[in-house]
Scaffold this active site. Structure first.
Site, PDB file in Angstrom:
ATOM      1  N   ASP A  21     -22.069-131.506   0.693  1.00  0.00           N
ATOM      2  CA  ASP A  21     -22.192-131.027  -0.688  1.00  0.00           C
ATOM      3  C   ASP A  21     -22.785-132.152  -1.535  1.00  0.00           C
ATOM      4  O   ASP A  21     -22.171-133.205  -1.664  1.00  0.00           O
ATOM      5  CB  ASP A  21     -20.785-130.627  -1.165  1.00  0.00           C
ATOM      6  CG  ASP A  21     -20.687-130.419  -2.662  1.00  0.00           C
ATOM      7  OD1 ASP A  21     -21.732-130.182  -3.305  1.00  0.00           O
ATOM      8  OD2 ASP A  21     -19.546-130.481  -3.184  1.00  0.00           O
ATOM      9  N   ASP A  25     -19.664-129.282  -6.154  1.00  0.00           N
ATOM     10  CA  ASP A  25     -18.997-127.996  -6.427  1.00  0.00           C
ATOM     11  C   ASP A  25     -18.143-127.534  -5.251  1.00  0.00           C
ATOM     12  O   ASP A  25     -17.623-126.416  -5.254  1.00  0.00           O
ATOM     13  CB  ASP A  25     -20.022-126.918  -6.818  1.00  0.00           C
ATOM     14  CG  ASP A  25     -20.999-126.610  -5.672  1.00  0.00           C
ATOM     15  OD1 ASP A  25     -20.914-127.276  -4.613  1.00  0.00           O
ATOM     16  OD2 ASP A  25     -21.844-125.719  -5.840  1.00  0.00           O
ATOM     17  N   ASP A  29     -24.908-127.762   0.518  1.00  0.00           N
ATOM     18  CA  ASP A  29     -26.191-127.299  -0.030  1.00  0.00           C
ATOM     19  C   ASP A  29     -27.355-127.984   0.694  1.00  0.00           C
ATOM     20  O   ASP A  29     -27.148-128.860   1.552  1.00  0.00           O
ATOM     21  CB  ASP A  29     -26.243-127.557  -1.550  1.00  0.00           C
ATOM     22  CG  ASP A  29     -25.804-128.965  -1.897  1.00  0.00           C
ATOM     23  OD1 ASP A  29     -26.331-129.902  -1.256  1.00  0.00           O
ATOM     24  OD2 ASP A  29     -24.922-129.148  -2.761  1.00  0.00           O
ATOM     25  N   ASP A 202     -30.892-112.836  12.956  1.00  0.00           N
ATOM     26  CA  ASP A 202     -29.532-112.315  12.895  1.00  0.00           C
ATOM     27  C   ASP A 202     -29.490-110.884  13.453  1.00  0.00           C
ATOM     28  O   ASP A 202     -30.352-110.065  13.124  1.00  0.00           O
ATOM     29  CB  ASP A 202     -29.107-112.324  11.417  1.00  0.00           C
ATOM     30  CG  ASP A 202     -27.643-112.047  11.208  1.00  0.00           C
ATOM     31  OD1 ASP A 202     -26.826-112.836  11.708  1.00  0.00           O
ATOM     32  OD2 ASP A 202     -27.306-111.051  10.545  1.00  0.00           O
ATOM     33  N   GLU A 263     -30.333-113.395  17.967  1.00  0.00           N
ATOM     34  CA  GLU A 263     -28.890-113.248  18.198  1.00  0.00           C
ATOM     35  C   GLU A 263     -28.692-111.861  18.804  1.00  0.00           C
ATOM     36  O   GLU A 263     -28.811-110.853  18.111  1.00  0.00           O
ATOM     37  CB  GLU A 263     -28.110-113.356  16.881  1.00  0.00           C
ATOM     38  CG  GLU A 263     -26.612-113.283  17.125  1.00  0.00           C
ATOM     39  CD  GLU A 263     -25.812-112.759  15.934  1.00  0.00           C
ATOM     40  OE1 GLU A 263     -24.612-113.067  15.868  1.00  0.00           O
ATOM     41  OE2 GLU A 263     -26.367-112.045  15.080  1.00  0.00           O
TER      42      GLU A 263
HETATM   43  C1  GLC Z   1     -24.340-112.323  12.527  1.00  0.00           C
HETATM   44  C2  GLC Z   1     -23.938-113.620  11.883  1.00  0.00           C
HETATM   45  C3  GLC Z   1     -22.622-113.409  11.211  1.00  0.00           C
HETATM   46  C4  GLC Z   1     -22.787-112.355  10.141  1.00  0.00           C
HETATM   47  C5  GLC Z   1     -23.331-111.067  10.740  1.00  0.00           C
HETATM   48  C6  GLC Z   1     -23.812-110.113   9.680  1.00  0.00           C
HETATM   49  O1  GLC Z   1     -23.494-111.958  13.564  1.00  0.00           O
HETATM   50  O2  GLC Z   1     -23.938-114.652  12.812  1.00  0.00           O
HETATM   51  O3  GLC Z   1     -22.117-114.587  10.649  1.00  0.00           O
HETATM   52  O4  GLC Z   1     -21.555-112.089   9.534  1.00  0.00           O
HETATM   53  O5  GLC Z   1     -24.433-111.310  11.572  1.00  0.00           O
HETATM   54  O6  GLC Z   1     -24.998-110.565   9.093  1.00  0.00           O
END
Ligand code: GLC
Length: 521
Positions: A21, A25, A29, A202, A263
């Site tokens: 940080d 805050d 970041d 993602d 992912e």
């Molecule tokens: C993926 C991310 C996770 C997030 C989800 C929804 O699995 O790694 O952290 O909550 O997608 O976007």
């Protein structure tokens, strides 16, 4: 043909909220990350992956994106990401950003206009709106569950329902709509033009849903990781692959081999491998190591099956022991000293494997999950599951950098971190471990340096040598990696020890220990 940089890269995941940080805050970041780049260079990683820092109301801490082409003020501004990219590149560290194409935030201008527009309008067609079932449409359109608990549908004022595979604040986009596809290409180009070295995608297997949104067979079990037969209509539809063929054409027009890593939380290795066919993504996360217990048979099967599945399509394997969505490996392996010992051994096994490896910030310090008290929990899973699933906060506690008390140098002015940090972390701070030749941080630094200088020269093919019960001896060219997962010391294979997770004695490998050796010829 030269090998692209990412084939055997080590990439370090930074959960931006929890790394460093700079403003005081209590939330990490981009400037905080920038300030710690020398630490990452010294650690020896090839690339960093930054979790989403785009404009977001933070219903899922940034995985709910209101503008994918701007930085949220909580994390900085476009100038900060530009400066971070420039500094990282000057230090020889590449930067991968996390894109979230499956859904947007409910505060994205598109979703706001969809809510204001009538059913069947072009505005609604960018998302997945449907009429409900039952005489008055009061039942959700199908039986799908949200990954975070509860139904995957929310009803709007005029009676229609919209789909959200995660929180209601994360409406799923309709990837059969050409406008959605064109806009995402714009987003990819926006970041590539600014110099990013690739994308983590993602929920990459989720963008396209069953064309008729048919019911799922069911049997949802939140404890069983990964998607499969029980929810087959929500994920991994054949048309999703066309999207990545389009993306490949976009990325191929940029220099420097920018990478895509998806992912893909599928239980089926072959289905996962289809995402990394020659004209699709470069890499797919492979969660098999992360799902395996501390067991020689399980680990060996995870490795062999992963390598075999990827070999079918000619893609390198990836490896990961933890990330921001799962319990840290120290905790999974039993916690305490045993957990740390096993995690140290496990990383030597992972880093000896061919392919790309992903580390999660804090694992190089041997951190365990923190037991975050209920009132301090911030993961939407906790509330959405009716307080039955604790969620992922335990693995997201800010990193301890220095000092004897929270926030351990995470914030400049002793501000309260966004998740409470434990009182007993003084011995595991970066500053404490840097001075200690036996620390986990020192082990990671040595392992990453040796991986660069020795392992990369070894052929990618791996084999297994005969080993004692509960032991593994993996061979790659001249390099051996021996792991003892049993209860008693085991003989070390012949060779010169390059590195060991605990000191070997009398040619014996202690329990819960791994060693790298140069084989005797
Ligand atoms: C993926 C991310 C996770 C997030 C989800 C929804 O699995 O790694 O952290 O909550 O997608 O976007």
């Amino acid at each position: 043909m030269s090998r692209p940089w990412w084939r055997d890269a080590v990439c370090y995941e930074i959960y931006v909220r929890s790394f460093a940080d700079s403003t005081g805050d209590g939330v990490g970041d981009l400037a905080g990350v920038r300030g710690r780049l020398p630490y990452l260079r010294d650690l020896g990683v090839d690339a960093i992956w930054l979790t989403p820092f785009y404009r977001s109301p933070m219903a899922d801490h940034g995985y709910d994106v209101a503008d994918p082409r701007d930085v949220d003020p909580l994390f900085g501004d476009l100038g900060d990401i530009g400066a971070l990219l420039a500094d990282a590149h000057a230090l020889g560290v590449r930067v991968i950003v996390d894109v979230v194409p499956n859904h947007s935030s409910d505060q994205h201008p598109w979703f706001r206009s969809a809510l204001a527009a009538p059913p069947q309008s072009p505005e609604r067609d960018r998302y997945i709106f449907r009429d409900g079932r039952g005489p008055s449409g009061a039942e959700p359109p199908n039986n799908w569950d949200s990954v975070f608990g509860g139904p995957a549908w929310t009803r709007v004022r005029d009676g229609q329902w919209y789909l959200h595979m995660f929180t209601p604040e994360q409406p799923d986009l309709n990837w059969r709509n050409p406008e959605v596809r064109a806009d995402y290409e714009h987003t990819l180009r926006f970041w590539l033009d600014r110099g990013v070295d690739g994308f983590r995608i993602d929920v990459a297997h989720g963008l396209v849903k069953h064309p008729q949104l048919e019911d799922n067979p069911g049997g949802f079990d939140p404890e069983r990781m990964g998607h499969g037969e029980h929810d087959r209509n929500s994920w991994d539809q054949p048309e999703v692959h066309d999207i990545y063929r389009d993306w490949r054409r976009v990325l191929a027009s940029y220099p420097g081999d920018p990478v895509t890593v998806g992912e893909i939380w599928l239980r089926d290795d072959e289905a996962t491998a289809r995402y990394v066919r020659e004209d699709e993504l470069d890499l797919a996360f492979n969660f098999r190591l992360l799902l395996a217990g501390w067991d020689a048979g399980q680990l060996r099967r995870a490795i062999d099956e992963s390598v075999a599945a990827m070999a079918e399509v000619g893609a390198p394997t990836t490896w990961v022991l933890s990330n921001h969505d799962v319990a840290r490996q120290v905790t999974r392996y039993g916690g305490g000293e045993v957990g740390v010992r096993r995690a140290r051994a496990a990383v030597l096994l992972m880093l000896a494997l061919p392919g790309a490896a992903f580390l999660y910030a804090g694992e190089e310090l041997g951190l365990a999950d923190v037991d975050v008290p209920p009132e301090a929990r911030r993961d939407p899973i906790w509330a959405r599951s009716g307080h039955t699933r604790v969620g992922r906060d335990g693995a997201r506690v800010p990193l301890p950098w220095s000092g004897d008390a929270p926030p351990y140098g995470f914030s400049p002015n002793g501000a309260r971190p966004w998740l409470p940090m434990p009182a007993d972390w003084a011995p595991v701070t970066v500053a404490a471990q840097e001075r200690d030749p036996g620390s986990t941080l020192t082990l990671y630094r040595r392992a990453l340096a040796l991986r660069r200088s020795q392992l990369r020269l070894q052929p990618p093919e791996l084999g297994w040598l005969p080993a004692a019960a509960d032991c593994l001896v993996l061979q790659r060219g001249d390099l051996l990696c021996a792991v003892n997962l049993g209860r008693a010391p085991a003989p070390l294979p012949p060779g010169r020890v390059l590195l060991a997770s605990e000191p070997p004695s009398d040619d014996q490998l202690p329990t819960d220990t791994a060693a790298w050796l140069l084989a005797s010829r």
